[in-house]
Each structure stands twice: as C-alpha cells, then as structure tokens.
Scaffold this active site. Structure first.
Site, PDB file in Angstrom:
ATOM      1  N   HIS A  27      -2.625  -1.119  -3.288  1.00  0.00           N
ATOM      2  CA  HIS A  27      -3.730  -0.186  -3.070  1.00  0.00           C
ATOM      3  C   HIS A  27      -3.456   1.098  -3.846  1.00  0.00           C
ATOM      4  CE1 HIS A  27      -4.437  -2.225   1.103  1.00  0.00           C
ATOM      5  NE2 HIS A  27      -4.903  -2.951   0.109  1.00  0.00           N
ATOM      6  N   ASP A  63      -4.183  -4.742   6.096  1.00  0.00           N
ATOM      7  CA  ASP A  63      -4.635  -5.616   5.026  1.00  0.00           C
ATOM      8  C   ASP A  63      -3.530  -6.609   4.679  1.00  0.00           C
ATOM      9  OD1 ASP A  63      -6.232  -6.684   3.022  1.00  0.00           O
ATOM     10  OD2 ASP A  63      -5.531  -5.249   1.510  1.00  0.00           O
ATOM     11  N   SER A 121       0.859  -1.191   0.000  1.00  0.00           N
ATOM     12  CA  SER A 121       0.000   0.000   0.000  1.00  0.00           C
ATOM     13  C   SER A 121       0.897   1.242   0.000  1.00  0.00           C
ATOM     14  CB  SER A 121      -0.948  -0.023   1.211  1.00  0.00           C
ATOM     15  OG  SER A 121      -1.872   1.036   1.127  1.00  0.00           O
TER      16      SER A 121
END
Length: 234
Positions: free
Chosen positions: A73, A169, A47
């Site tokens: 992401h 995540d 991310s």
C-alpha cells in the site's frame, strides 16, 4: 556457511550480468525450470512498515528463485521510487507488474497503483498478472485480498506472505489460500511495525507459520526447496 555465501555472491553476480545483457537463463536447483512443471510463485502483502520489512525479506530470497508478486500500500509516485531503489540494490529484476507478461525466475514485480487490482493467472504454462477494476466498496486498490484470492485455485504452487500493516487487507484472501492448501506465512507481532494485517490473518486461522521478520525470507526459500523436492526437481 562459506559455501552458502559463495553461492549467493556468484548468483548475484550472474543476475547483475543478466540485467545488463537481457539474458534470463537460470541455473542451479532453485532457479531451474522443468518442462511441463509449474514453478512456485511467491506472493507478498504489506502496508505500514512494509518498506523496511520488504527490503529485509527480498534481500534474504534466493537471487535466482521463483518470481515474486507484491502488493504494498503506497501512492503511485512513492511506489515507483521504491521499486527503482530496490532494482538498484537487489540482484533480482525489480519492476512494476505488466498485464499478461510472463513472470520469470529472478523477477520481483509490484502491483502498480493504477486504480486496478493485480491478480494471478496462468497462461500457456506461465504465471502472469492480470488487472481487474476496483469496486466501489474496496478499501484498498491494489488489494492484497484480491491478489491472494485470485491465486487460491493454484494453491499447490503458491507461497503467500503477509507482513506488517494497518488494517486487515489480505486476511480473507490468505484464508482462502490456506484452506485450499497453500503455504502461508505471517510476520509476528514483536517484529511488526503495525501488527494489524498479520494479526487479522493469524486470528482468522489463515497463517501456517508465524515468524519474526528475520526468519521470513529463509522460510520462503525452504518452502521453494520443498516445492521443488515434491515435484522431483532436486
């Protein structure tokens, strides 16, 4: 070192040629494929700070190595630009994943930001991606957790990596993979832009090796070589 540099230059030149003419014949101990034996698959999640981290890791991977599937992401437009940039820079074939399309050696596929999760399945002896709908409670789509969790059943052929990123995540999915017996690697705090996702996975006990960014790519290559050795390929 000279032999390794020469091998990389030659492999990169071959892969560039394959991009141009559409051929995908793989050679050498890492790229070879044996009938009836599963190639390993490399899964990565990132991310915040992931653009730079992925550039470094993917550059270090063997050009003719196993396919890699990545969740980064990023909004769809930026993701497409990032993928196109990597495809120009790297010897591998870099693109967005397509559902039910076989994943081949020398390919890097990014989960598209299309409102669907990308998951791993095996069809007719080939690794493929399948798309599944997001749930209302999902914080991220595509999700690293969903990618990792879908691959836990194939644990002996999986190499999972979690890189810099905000939040957690990927931690739960990587934990499933680790408990099943997959190879799992996490980026360390010192080299992370945001030590959120790797920290969550580490504290959960999901990370088999925690490494500085510069060592992540070589560790993946070593895991691939060990997988081949275990399967009697080298």
């Amino acid at each position: 070192m000279k032999k390794d540099i020469g091998h990389r230059v030659l492999a990169a030149a071959k892969q560039r040629s394959q991009k141009a003419d559409g051929s995908a014949q793989m050679h050498g101990p890492i790229g070879q494929n044996c009938e009836g034996r599963a190639q390993p698959l490399i899964l990565l999640g990132a991310s915040t700070g992931g653009v730079t981290a992925l550039e470094r890791v993917l550059t270090d991977l063997h050009p003719l190595g196993p396919a890699a599937v990545i969740v980064q992401h990023m909004p769809a437009a930026y993701l497409r630009n990032f993928v196109e940039m990597l495809n120009r820079q790297l010897p591998q074939d870099v693109a967005l994943a397509k559902e039910n399309t076989p994943l081949e050696d020398g390919q890097i596929r990014f989960a598209p930001s299309n409102g669907l999760h990308s998951e791993i399945c095996r069809m007719k002896g080939k690794w493929t991606c399948r798309f599944s709908p997001a749930r209302e409670a999902d914080l991220h789509c595509p999700s690293v957790d969903r990618l990792f969790a879908s691959a836990a059943v194939y644990h002996s052929d999986m190499i999972a990596v979690i890189l810099t990123g905000l939040g957690r995540d990927g931690a739960d999915g990587m934990h499933q993979m680790y408990l099943a017996g997959a190879t799992t690697i996490g980026q360390d705090e010192a080299s992370s832009v945001v030590y959120g996702m790797p920290r969550a996975a580490w504290e959960l006990g999901a990370v088999g090796q925690q490494l500085p960014l510069r060592n992540v790519g070589p560790a993946i290559n070593l895991a691939v070589a060990q997988h081949h050795e275990n399967q009697g390929r080298v």
